[in-house]
Design a protein around this motif. Structure first.
Motif, PDB file in Angstrom:
ATOM      1  N   UNK A  99       0.790  -1.281  -0.002  1.00 50.22           N
ATOM      2  CA  UNK A  99      -0.057  -0.083   0.039  1.00 50.22           C
ATOM      3  C   UNK A  99       0.909   1.153   0.101  1.00 50.22           C
ATOM      4  N   UNK A 100       0.402   2.394  -0.542  1.00 51.44           N
ATOM      5  CA  UNK A 100       1.008   3.560  -0.739  1.00 51.44           C
ATOM      6  C   UNK A 100       0.214   4.725  -0.105  1.00 51.44           C
ATOM      7  N   UNK A 101       0.565   5.454   0.969  1.00 50.52           N
ATOM      8  CA  UNK A 101      -0.106   6.493   1.775  1.00 50.52           C
ATOM      9  C   UNK A 101       0.464   7.963   1.428  1.00 50.52           C
ATOM     10  N   UNK A 102      -0.002   8.887   1.998  1.00 48.63           N
ATOM     11  CA  UNK A 102       0.597  10.361   1.583  1.00 48.63           C
ATOM     12  C   UNK A 102       1.933  10.361   2.149  1.00 48.63           C
ATOM     13  N   UNK A 103       2.180   9.789   3.251  1.00 45.70           N
ATOM     14  CA  UNK A 103       3.568   9.891   3.858  1.00 45.70           C
ATOM     15  C   UNK A 103       4.262   8.630   4.141  1.00 45.70           C
ATOM     16  N   UNK A 104       3.491   7.592   3.905  1.00 43.91           N
ATOM     17  CA  UNK A 104       4.073   6.237   4.172  1.00 43.91           C
ATOM     18  C   UNK A 104       3.705   5.033   3.109  1.00 43.91           C
ATOM     19  N   UNK A 105       4.167   3.972   3.462  1.00 43.82           N
ATOM     20  CA  UNK A 105       3.881   2.707   2.446  1.00 43.82           C
ATOM     21  C   UNK A 105       3.754   1.527   3.470  1.00 43.82           C
ATOM     22  N   UNK A 106       3.295   0.503   2.967  1.00 48.30           N
ATOM     23  CA  UNK A 106       3.319  -0.788   3.690  1.00 48.30           C
ATOM     24  C   UNK A 106       4.033  -1.862   2.754  1.00 48.30           C
ATOM     25  N   UNK A 107       4.987  -2.426   3.552  1.00 49.17           N
ATOM     26  CA  UNK A 107       5.999  -3.373   3.011  1.00 49.17           C
ATOM     27  C   UNK A 107       5.646  -4.627   3.636  1.00 49.17           C
ATOM     28  N   UNK A 108       5.304  -5.813   2.852  1.00 46.81           N
ATOM     29  CA  UNK A 108       5.311  -6.998   3.437  1.00 46.81           C
ATOM     30  C   UNK A 108       6.453  -7.684   3.284  1.00 46.81           C
ATOM     31  N   UNK A 109       7.035  -8.505   4.359  1.00 48.62           N
ATOM     32  CA  UNK A 109       8.171  -9.114   4.607  1.00 48.62           C
ATOM     33  C   UNK A 109       7.811 -10.336   5.266  1.00 48.62           C
ATOM     34  N   UNK A 110       7.852 -11.772   4.761  1.00 46.42           N
ATOM     35  CA  UNK A 110       7.822 -12.685   5.662  1.00 46.42           C
ATOM     36  C   UNK A 110       6.450 -12.769   6.222  1.00 46.42           C
ATOM     37  N   UNK A 111       5.409 -12.464   5.705  1.00 40.56           N
ATOM     38  CA  UNK A 111       4.137 -12.471   6.207  1.00 40.56           C
ATOM     39  C   UNK A 111       3.641 -11.375   6.950  1.00 40.56           C
ATOM     40  N   UNK A 112       4.699 -10.393   7.176  1.00 34.17           N
ATOM     41  CA  UNK A 112       4.388  -9.214   8.325  1.00 34.17           C
ATOM     42  C   UNK A 112       4.306  -7.816   7.353  1.00 34.17           C
ATOM     43  N   UNK A 113       3.419  -7.192   7.649  1.00 25.86           N
ATOM     44  CA  UNK A 113       3.259  -5.918   6.744  1.00 25.86           C
ATOM     45  C   UNK A 113       3.781  -4.745   7.684  1.00 25.86           C
ATOM     46  N   UNK A 114       5.078  -4.077   7.228  1.00 27.62           N
ATOM     47  CA  UNK A 114       5.601  -3.038   7.977  1.00 27.62           C
ATOM     48  C   UNK A 114       5.299  -1.653   7.346  1.00 27.62           C
ATOM     49  N   UNK A 115       4.587  -0.830   8.278  1.00 25.62           N
ATOM     50  CA  UNK A 115       4.324   0.521   7.728  1.00 25.62           C
ATOM     51  C   UNK A 115       5.589   1.306   8.072  1.00 25.62           C
ATOM     52  N   UNK A 116       5.990   1.959   6.976  1.00 21.13           N
ATOM     53  CA  UNK A 116       7.103   2.748   7.030  1.00 21.13           C
ATOM     54  C   UNK A 116       6.912   3.987   6.438  1.00 21.13           C
ATOM     55  N   UNK A 117       7.415   5.173   7.302  1.00 23.23           N
ATOM     56  CA  UNK A 117       7.273   6.483   6.821  1.00 23.23           C
ATOM     57  C   UNK A 117       8.555   6.849   5.837  1.00 23.23           C
ATOM     58  N   UNK A 118       8.222   7.368   4.791  1.00 24.71           N
ATOM     59  CA  UNK A 118       9.273   7.830   3.939  1.00 24.71           C
ATOM     60  C   UNK A 118       9.236   9.237   3.218  1.00 24.71           C
ATOM     61  N   UNK A 119      10.303   9.696   2.887  1.00 24.14           N
ATOM     62  CA  UNK A 119      10.289  11.151   2.232  1.00 24.14           C
ATOM     63  C   UNK A 119       9.092  11.079   0.842  1.00 24.14           C
ATOM     64  N   UNK A 120       8.719  12.169   0.504  1.00 25.10           N
ATOM     65  CA  UNK A 120       7.872  12.131  -0.712  1.00 25.10           C
ATOM     66  C   UNK A 120       8.601  11.867  -1.916  1.00 25.10           C
ATOM     67  N   UNK A 121       9.989  12.154  -2.002  1.00 25.48           N
ATOM     68  CA  UNK A 121      10.786  11.668  -3.150  1.00 25.48           C
ATOM     69  C   UNK A 121      10.859  10.268  -3.373  1.00 25.48           C
ATOM     70  N   UNK A 122      10.630   9.694  -2.142  1.00 23.60           N
ATOM     71  CA  UNK A 122      10.896   7.923  -2.189  1.00 23.60           C
ATOM     72  C   UNK A 122       9.374   7.484  -2.872  1.00 23.60           C
ATOM     73  N   UNK A 123       8.271   8.304  -2.265  1.00 22.03           N
ATOM     74  CA  UNK A 123       7.017   7.578  -2.466  1.00 22.03           C
ATOM     75  C   UNK A 123       6.887   7.603  -3.975  1.00 22.03           C
TER      76      UNK A 123
END
Length: 197
Positions: free
Chosen positions: A11-35
């Motif tokens: 998933x992509x949000x306004x200031x974050x994304x969700x990355x699934x690794x090994x069955x676990x979804x991590x909510x990660x805040x990132x700069x807009x340039x990364x998004x």
């Protein structure tokens, strides 16, 4: 410490994304340039990460490069700069432009970032200009050979007086282009930078 993550973008949000690794979804805040460079849900993704642990939360921040992460950590050392403001700084785009603005005391550029006023911009420049890695910074505009030689001599003189390399570079950058090519006059102008910093 979670230093990096590789997984599927969920998933992509306004200031974050969700990355699934090994069955676990991590909510990660990132700069807009990364998004803006992430692609679409379902894509594989790798991020360098930093886990910040507070009394009431554990928050994960993600970056495309180690340099982004290092700069983020450096911003957090400045009083009054929290993770949200640090992300806003990284969201401005080119890291080299940001580093040059800090080293040269360009508070106008820094103050354009949401959440940063003039005083915070001055504090960022003052506290970080001696800590910014100058390797790989864009070259200053070409100078006449005589002036370039004077500036090299001036930089050595300023560092022998106890200023850091970053401070010397910032002082030399503050000398007006029309300044006379005499060592004493250019030194006076460079030292005036420290009086106003």
């Amino acid at each position: 410490m979670i230093a990096s993550l590789r997984g599927t973008l969920i998933q992509l949000g306004a200031d974050h994304l969700v990355l699934e690794t090994g069955g676990v979804g991590y909510l990660v805040y990132v700069p807009r340039t990364v998004l803006s460079n992430m692609g679409s849900p379902g894509d594989m993704l790798f991020l360098y990460t930093l886990l910040l642990v507070r009394e009431d939360s554990m928050t994960l921040y993600g970056f495309m490069t180690v340099e982004q992460r290092q700069l983020f950590e450096l911003f957090l050392t400045v009083a009054g700069v929290g993770p949200k403001v640090a992300l806003n700084l990284l969201s401005t785009g080119d890291l080299d432009v940001l580093r040059v603005a800090i080293v040269q005391g360009d508070t106008t550029t820094l103050a354009r970032v949401p959440g940063i006023g003039k005083k915070t911009a001055e504090r960022i420049s003052l506290e970080l200009k001696g800590k910014i890695d100058l390797k790989g910074l864009p070259a200053t505009p070409a100078l006449p050979p005589a002036v370039a030689a004077l500036n090299t001599e001036l930089a050595e003189l300023l560092t022998s007086l106890g200023y850091t390399q970053a401070e010397a570079v910032a002082a030399l950058a503050s000398i007006p282009a029309e300044a006379p090519p005499e060592l004493e006059e250019r030194l006076r102008l460079a030292l005036r930078y420290f009086g106003s910093a």
